[in-house]
Motif scaffolding. Structure first.
Motif, mmCIF file in Angstrom:
data_model
loop_
_atom_site.group_PDB
_atom_site.id
_atom_site.type_symbol
_atom_site.label_atom_id
_atom_site.label_comp_id
_atom_site.label_asym_id
_atom_site.label_seq_id
_atom_site.Cartn_x
_atom_site.Cartn_y
_atom_site.Cartn_z
ATOM 1 N N ARG A 157 49.044 47.589 34.634
ATOM 2 C CA ARG A 157 50.207 46.496 34.181
ATOM 3 C C ARG A 157 51.317 47.927 33.732
ATOM 4 O O ARG A 157 52.680 47.476 34.430
ATOM 5 N N THR A 161 53.437 45.884 37.780
ATOM 6 C CA THR A 161 53.554 44.849 36.643
ATOM 7 C C THR A 161 55.076 44.330 37.189
ATOM 8 O O THR A 161 56.000 44.862 37.377
ATOM 9 N N GLU A 172 48.123 36.928 36.517
ATOM 10 C CA GLU A 172 47.529 37.183 35.702
ATOM 11 C C GLU A 172 46.194 37.216 35.946
ATOM 12 O O GLU A 172 44.909 37.631 35.382
ATOM 13 N N ILE A 175 44.355 39.991 36.857
ATOM 14 C CA ILE A 175 43.827 41.464 35.725
ATOM 15 C C ILE A 175 43.233 40.351 35.131
ATOM 16 O O ILE A 175 41.905 41.284 34.748
#
Length: 183
Positions: A157, A161, A172, A175
């Protein structure tokens, strides 16, 4: 070193030749190793590899010529030892946690600790995504704990990101895939 199932005999022979070259030219090589070879140096035989990825910039022309000549001798890709990863973002305190592993009399590998390997493999998975499953497969084989994968996600992150979700719409979701690896 003896031949290992996940490591090609050609790569081991190339390292031996590079060590001999370094001795002849009185060169002491210290290289930061990442990728599959770093996993091997941690005692994990996850998959075959025919190259060594280093964060250390390889600038010495004599060394680059030796790497190329050794590649030709052993039928390896000319980038069997490469610095394509130099400049890669690394976790805070990374350099302080490197472990030294002798690869011969004149070559020392500086190897990331387990947590840093998990973080770097997680970042590689995010960067390469579904194009190449090796990073995800390596992570699964490492069987990271919940704490290890959470730390890796914090690193991802921080470093990966996207500025706007439209640049990386499945960020996401990926992730979430990382999170699901934890044991």
């Amino acid at each position: 070193m003896s031949p290992i199932s996940g490591l090609s005999e050609k790569l081991l022979a190339a390292l031996k030749d590079l060590d001999i070259w370094a001795g002849q030219y009185q060169v002491q090589l210290e290289i930061i190793i990442i990728g599959a070879f770093a996993l091997y140096l941690h005692g994990l035989e996850l998959r075959a590899t025919n190259d060594i990825d280093t964060l250390t910039e390889l600038k010495d022309e004599r060394l680059l010529r030796a790497i190329e000549e050794i590649a030709q001798k052993h039928g390896l890709n000319e980038n069997w030892l490469n610095d394509q990863a130099s400049g890669l973002s690394v976790p805070d305190g990374f350099l302080l946690r490197l472990n030294r592993v002798a690869l011969g009399s004149h070559i020392v590998a500086l190897v990331p600790c387990r947590q840093d390997l998990i973080s770097l493999k997680s970042a590689a998975f995010m960067i390469r995504g579904g194009e190449d499953p090796k990073d995800y497969t390596d992570l699964q084989a490492l069987q990271p704990s919940r704490n290890e994968i959470d730390e890796a996600i914090r690193f991802v992150r921080k470093t990966n990101t996207p500025p706007k979700p439209r640049f990386y719409p499945d960020f996401e979701e990926m992730i979430g895939r990382l999170s699901g690896i934890a044991k």
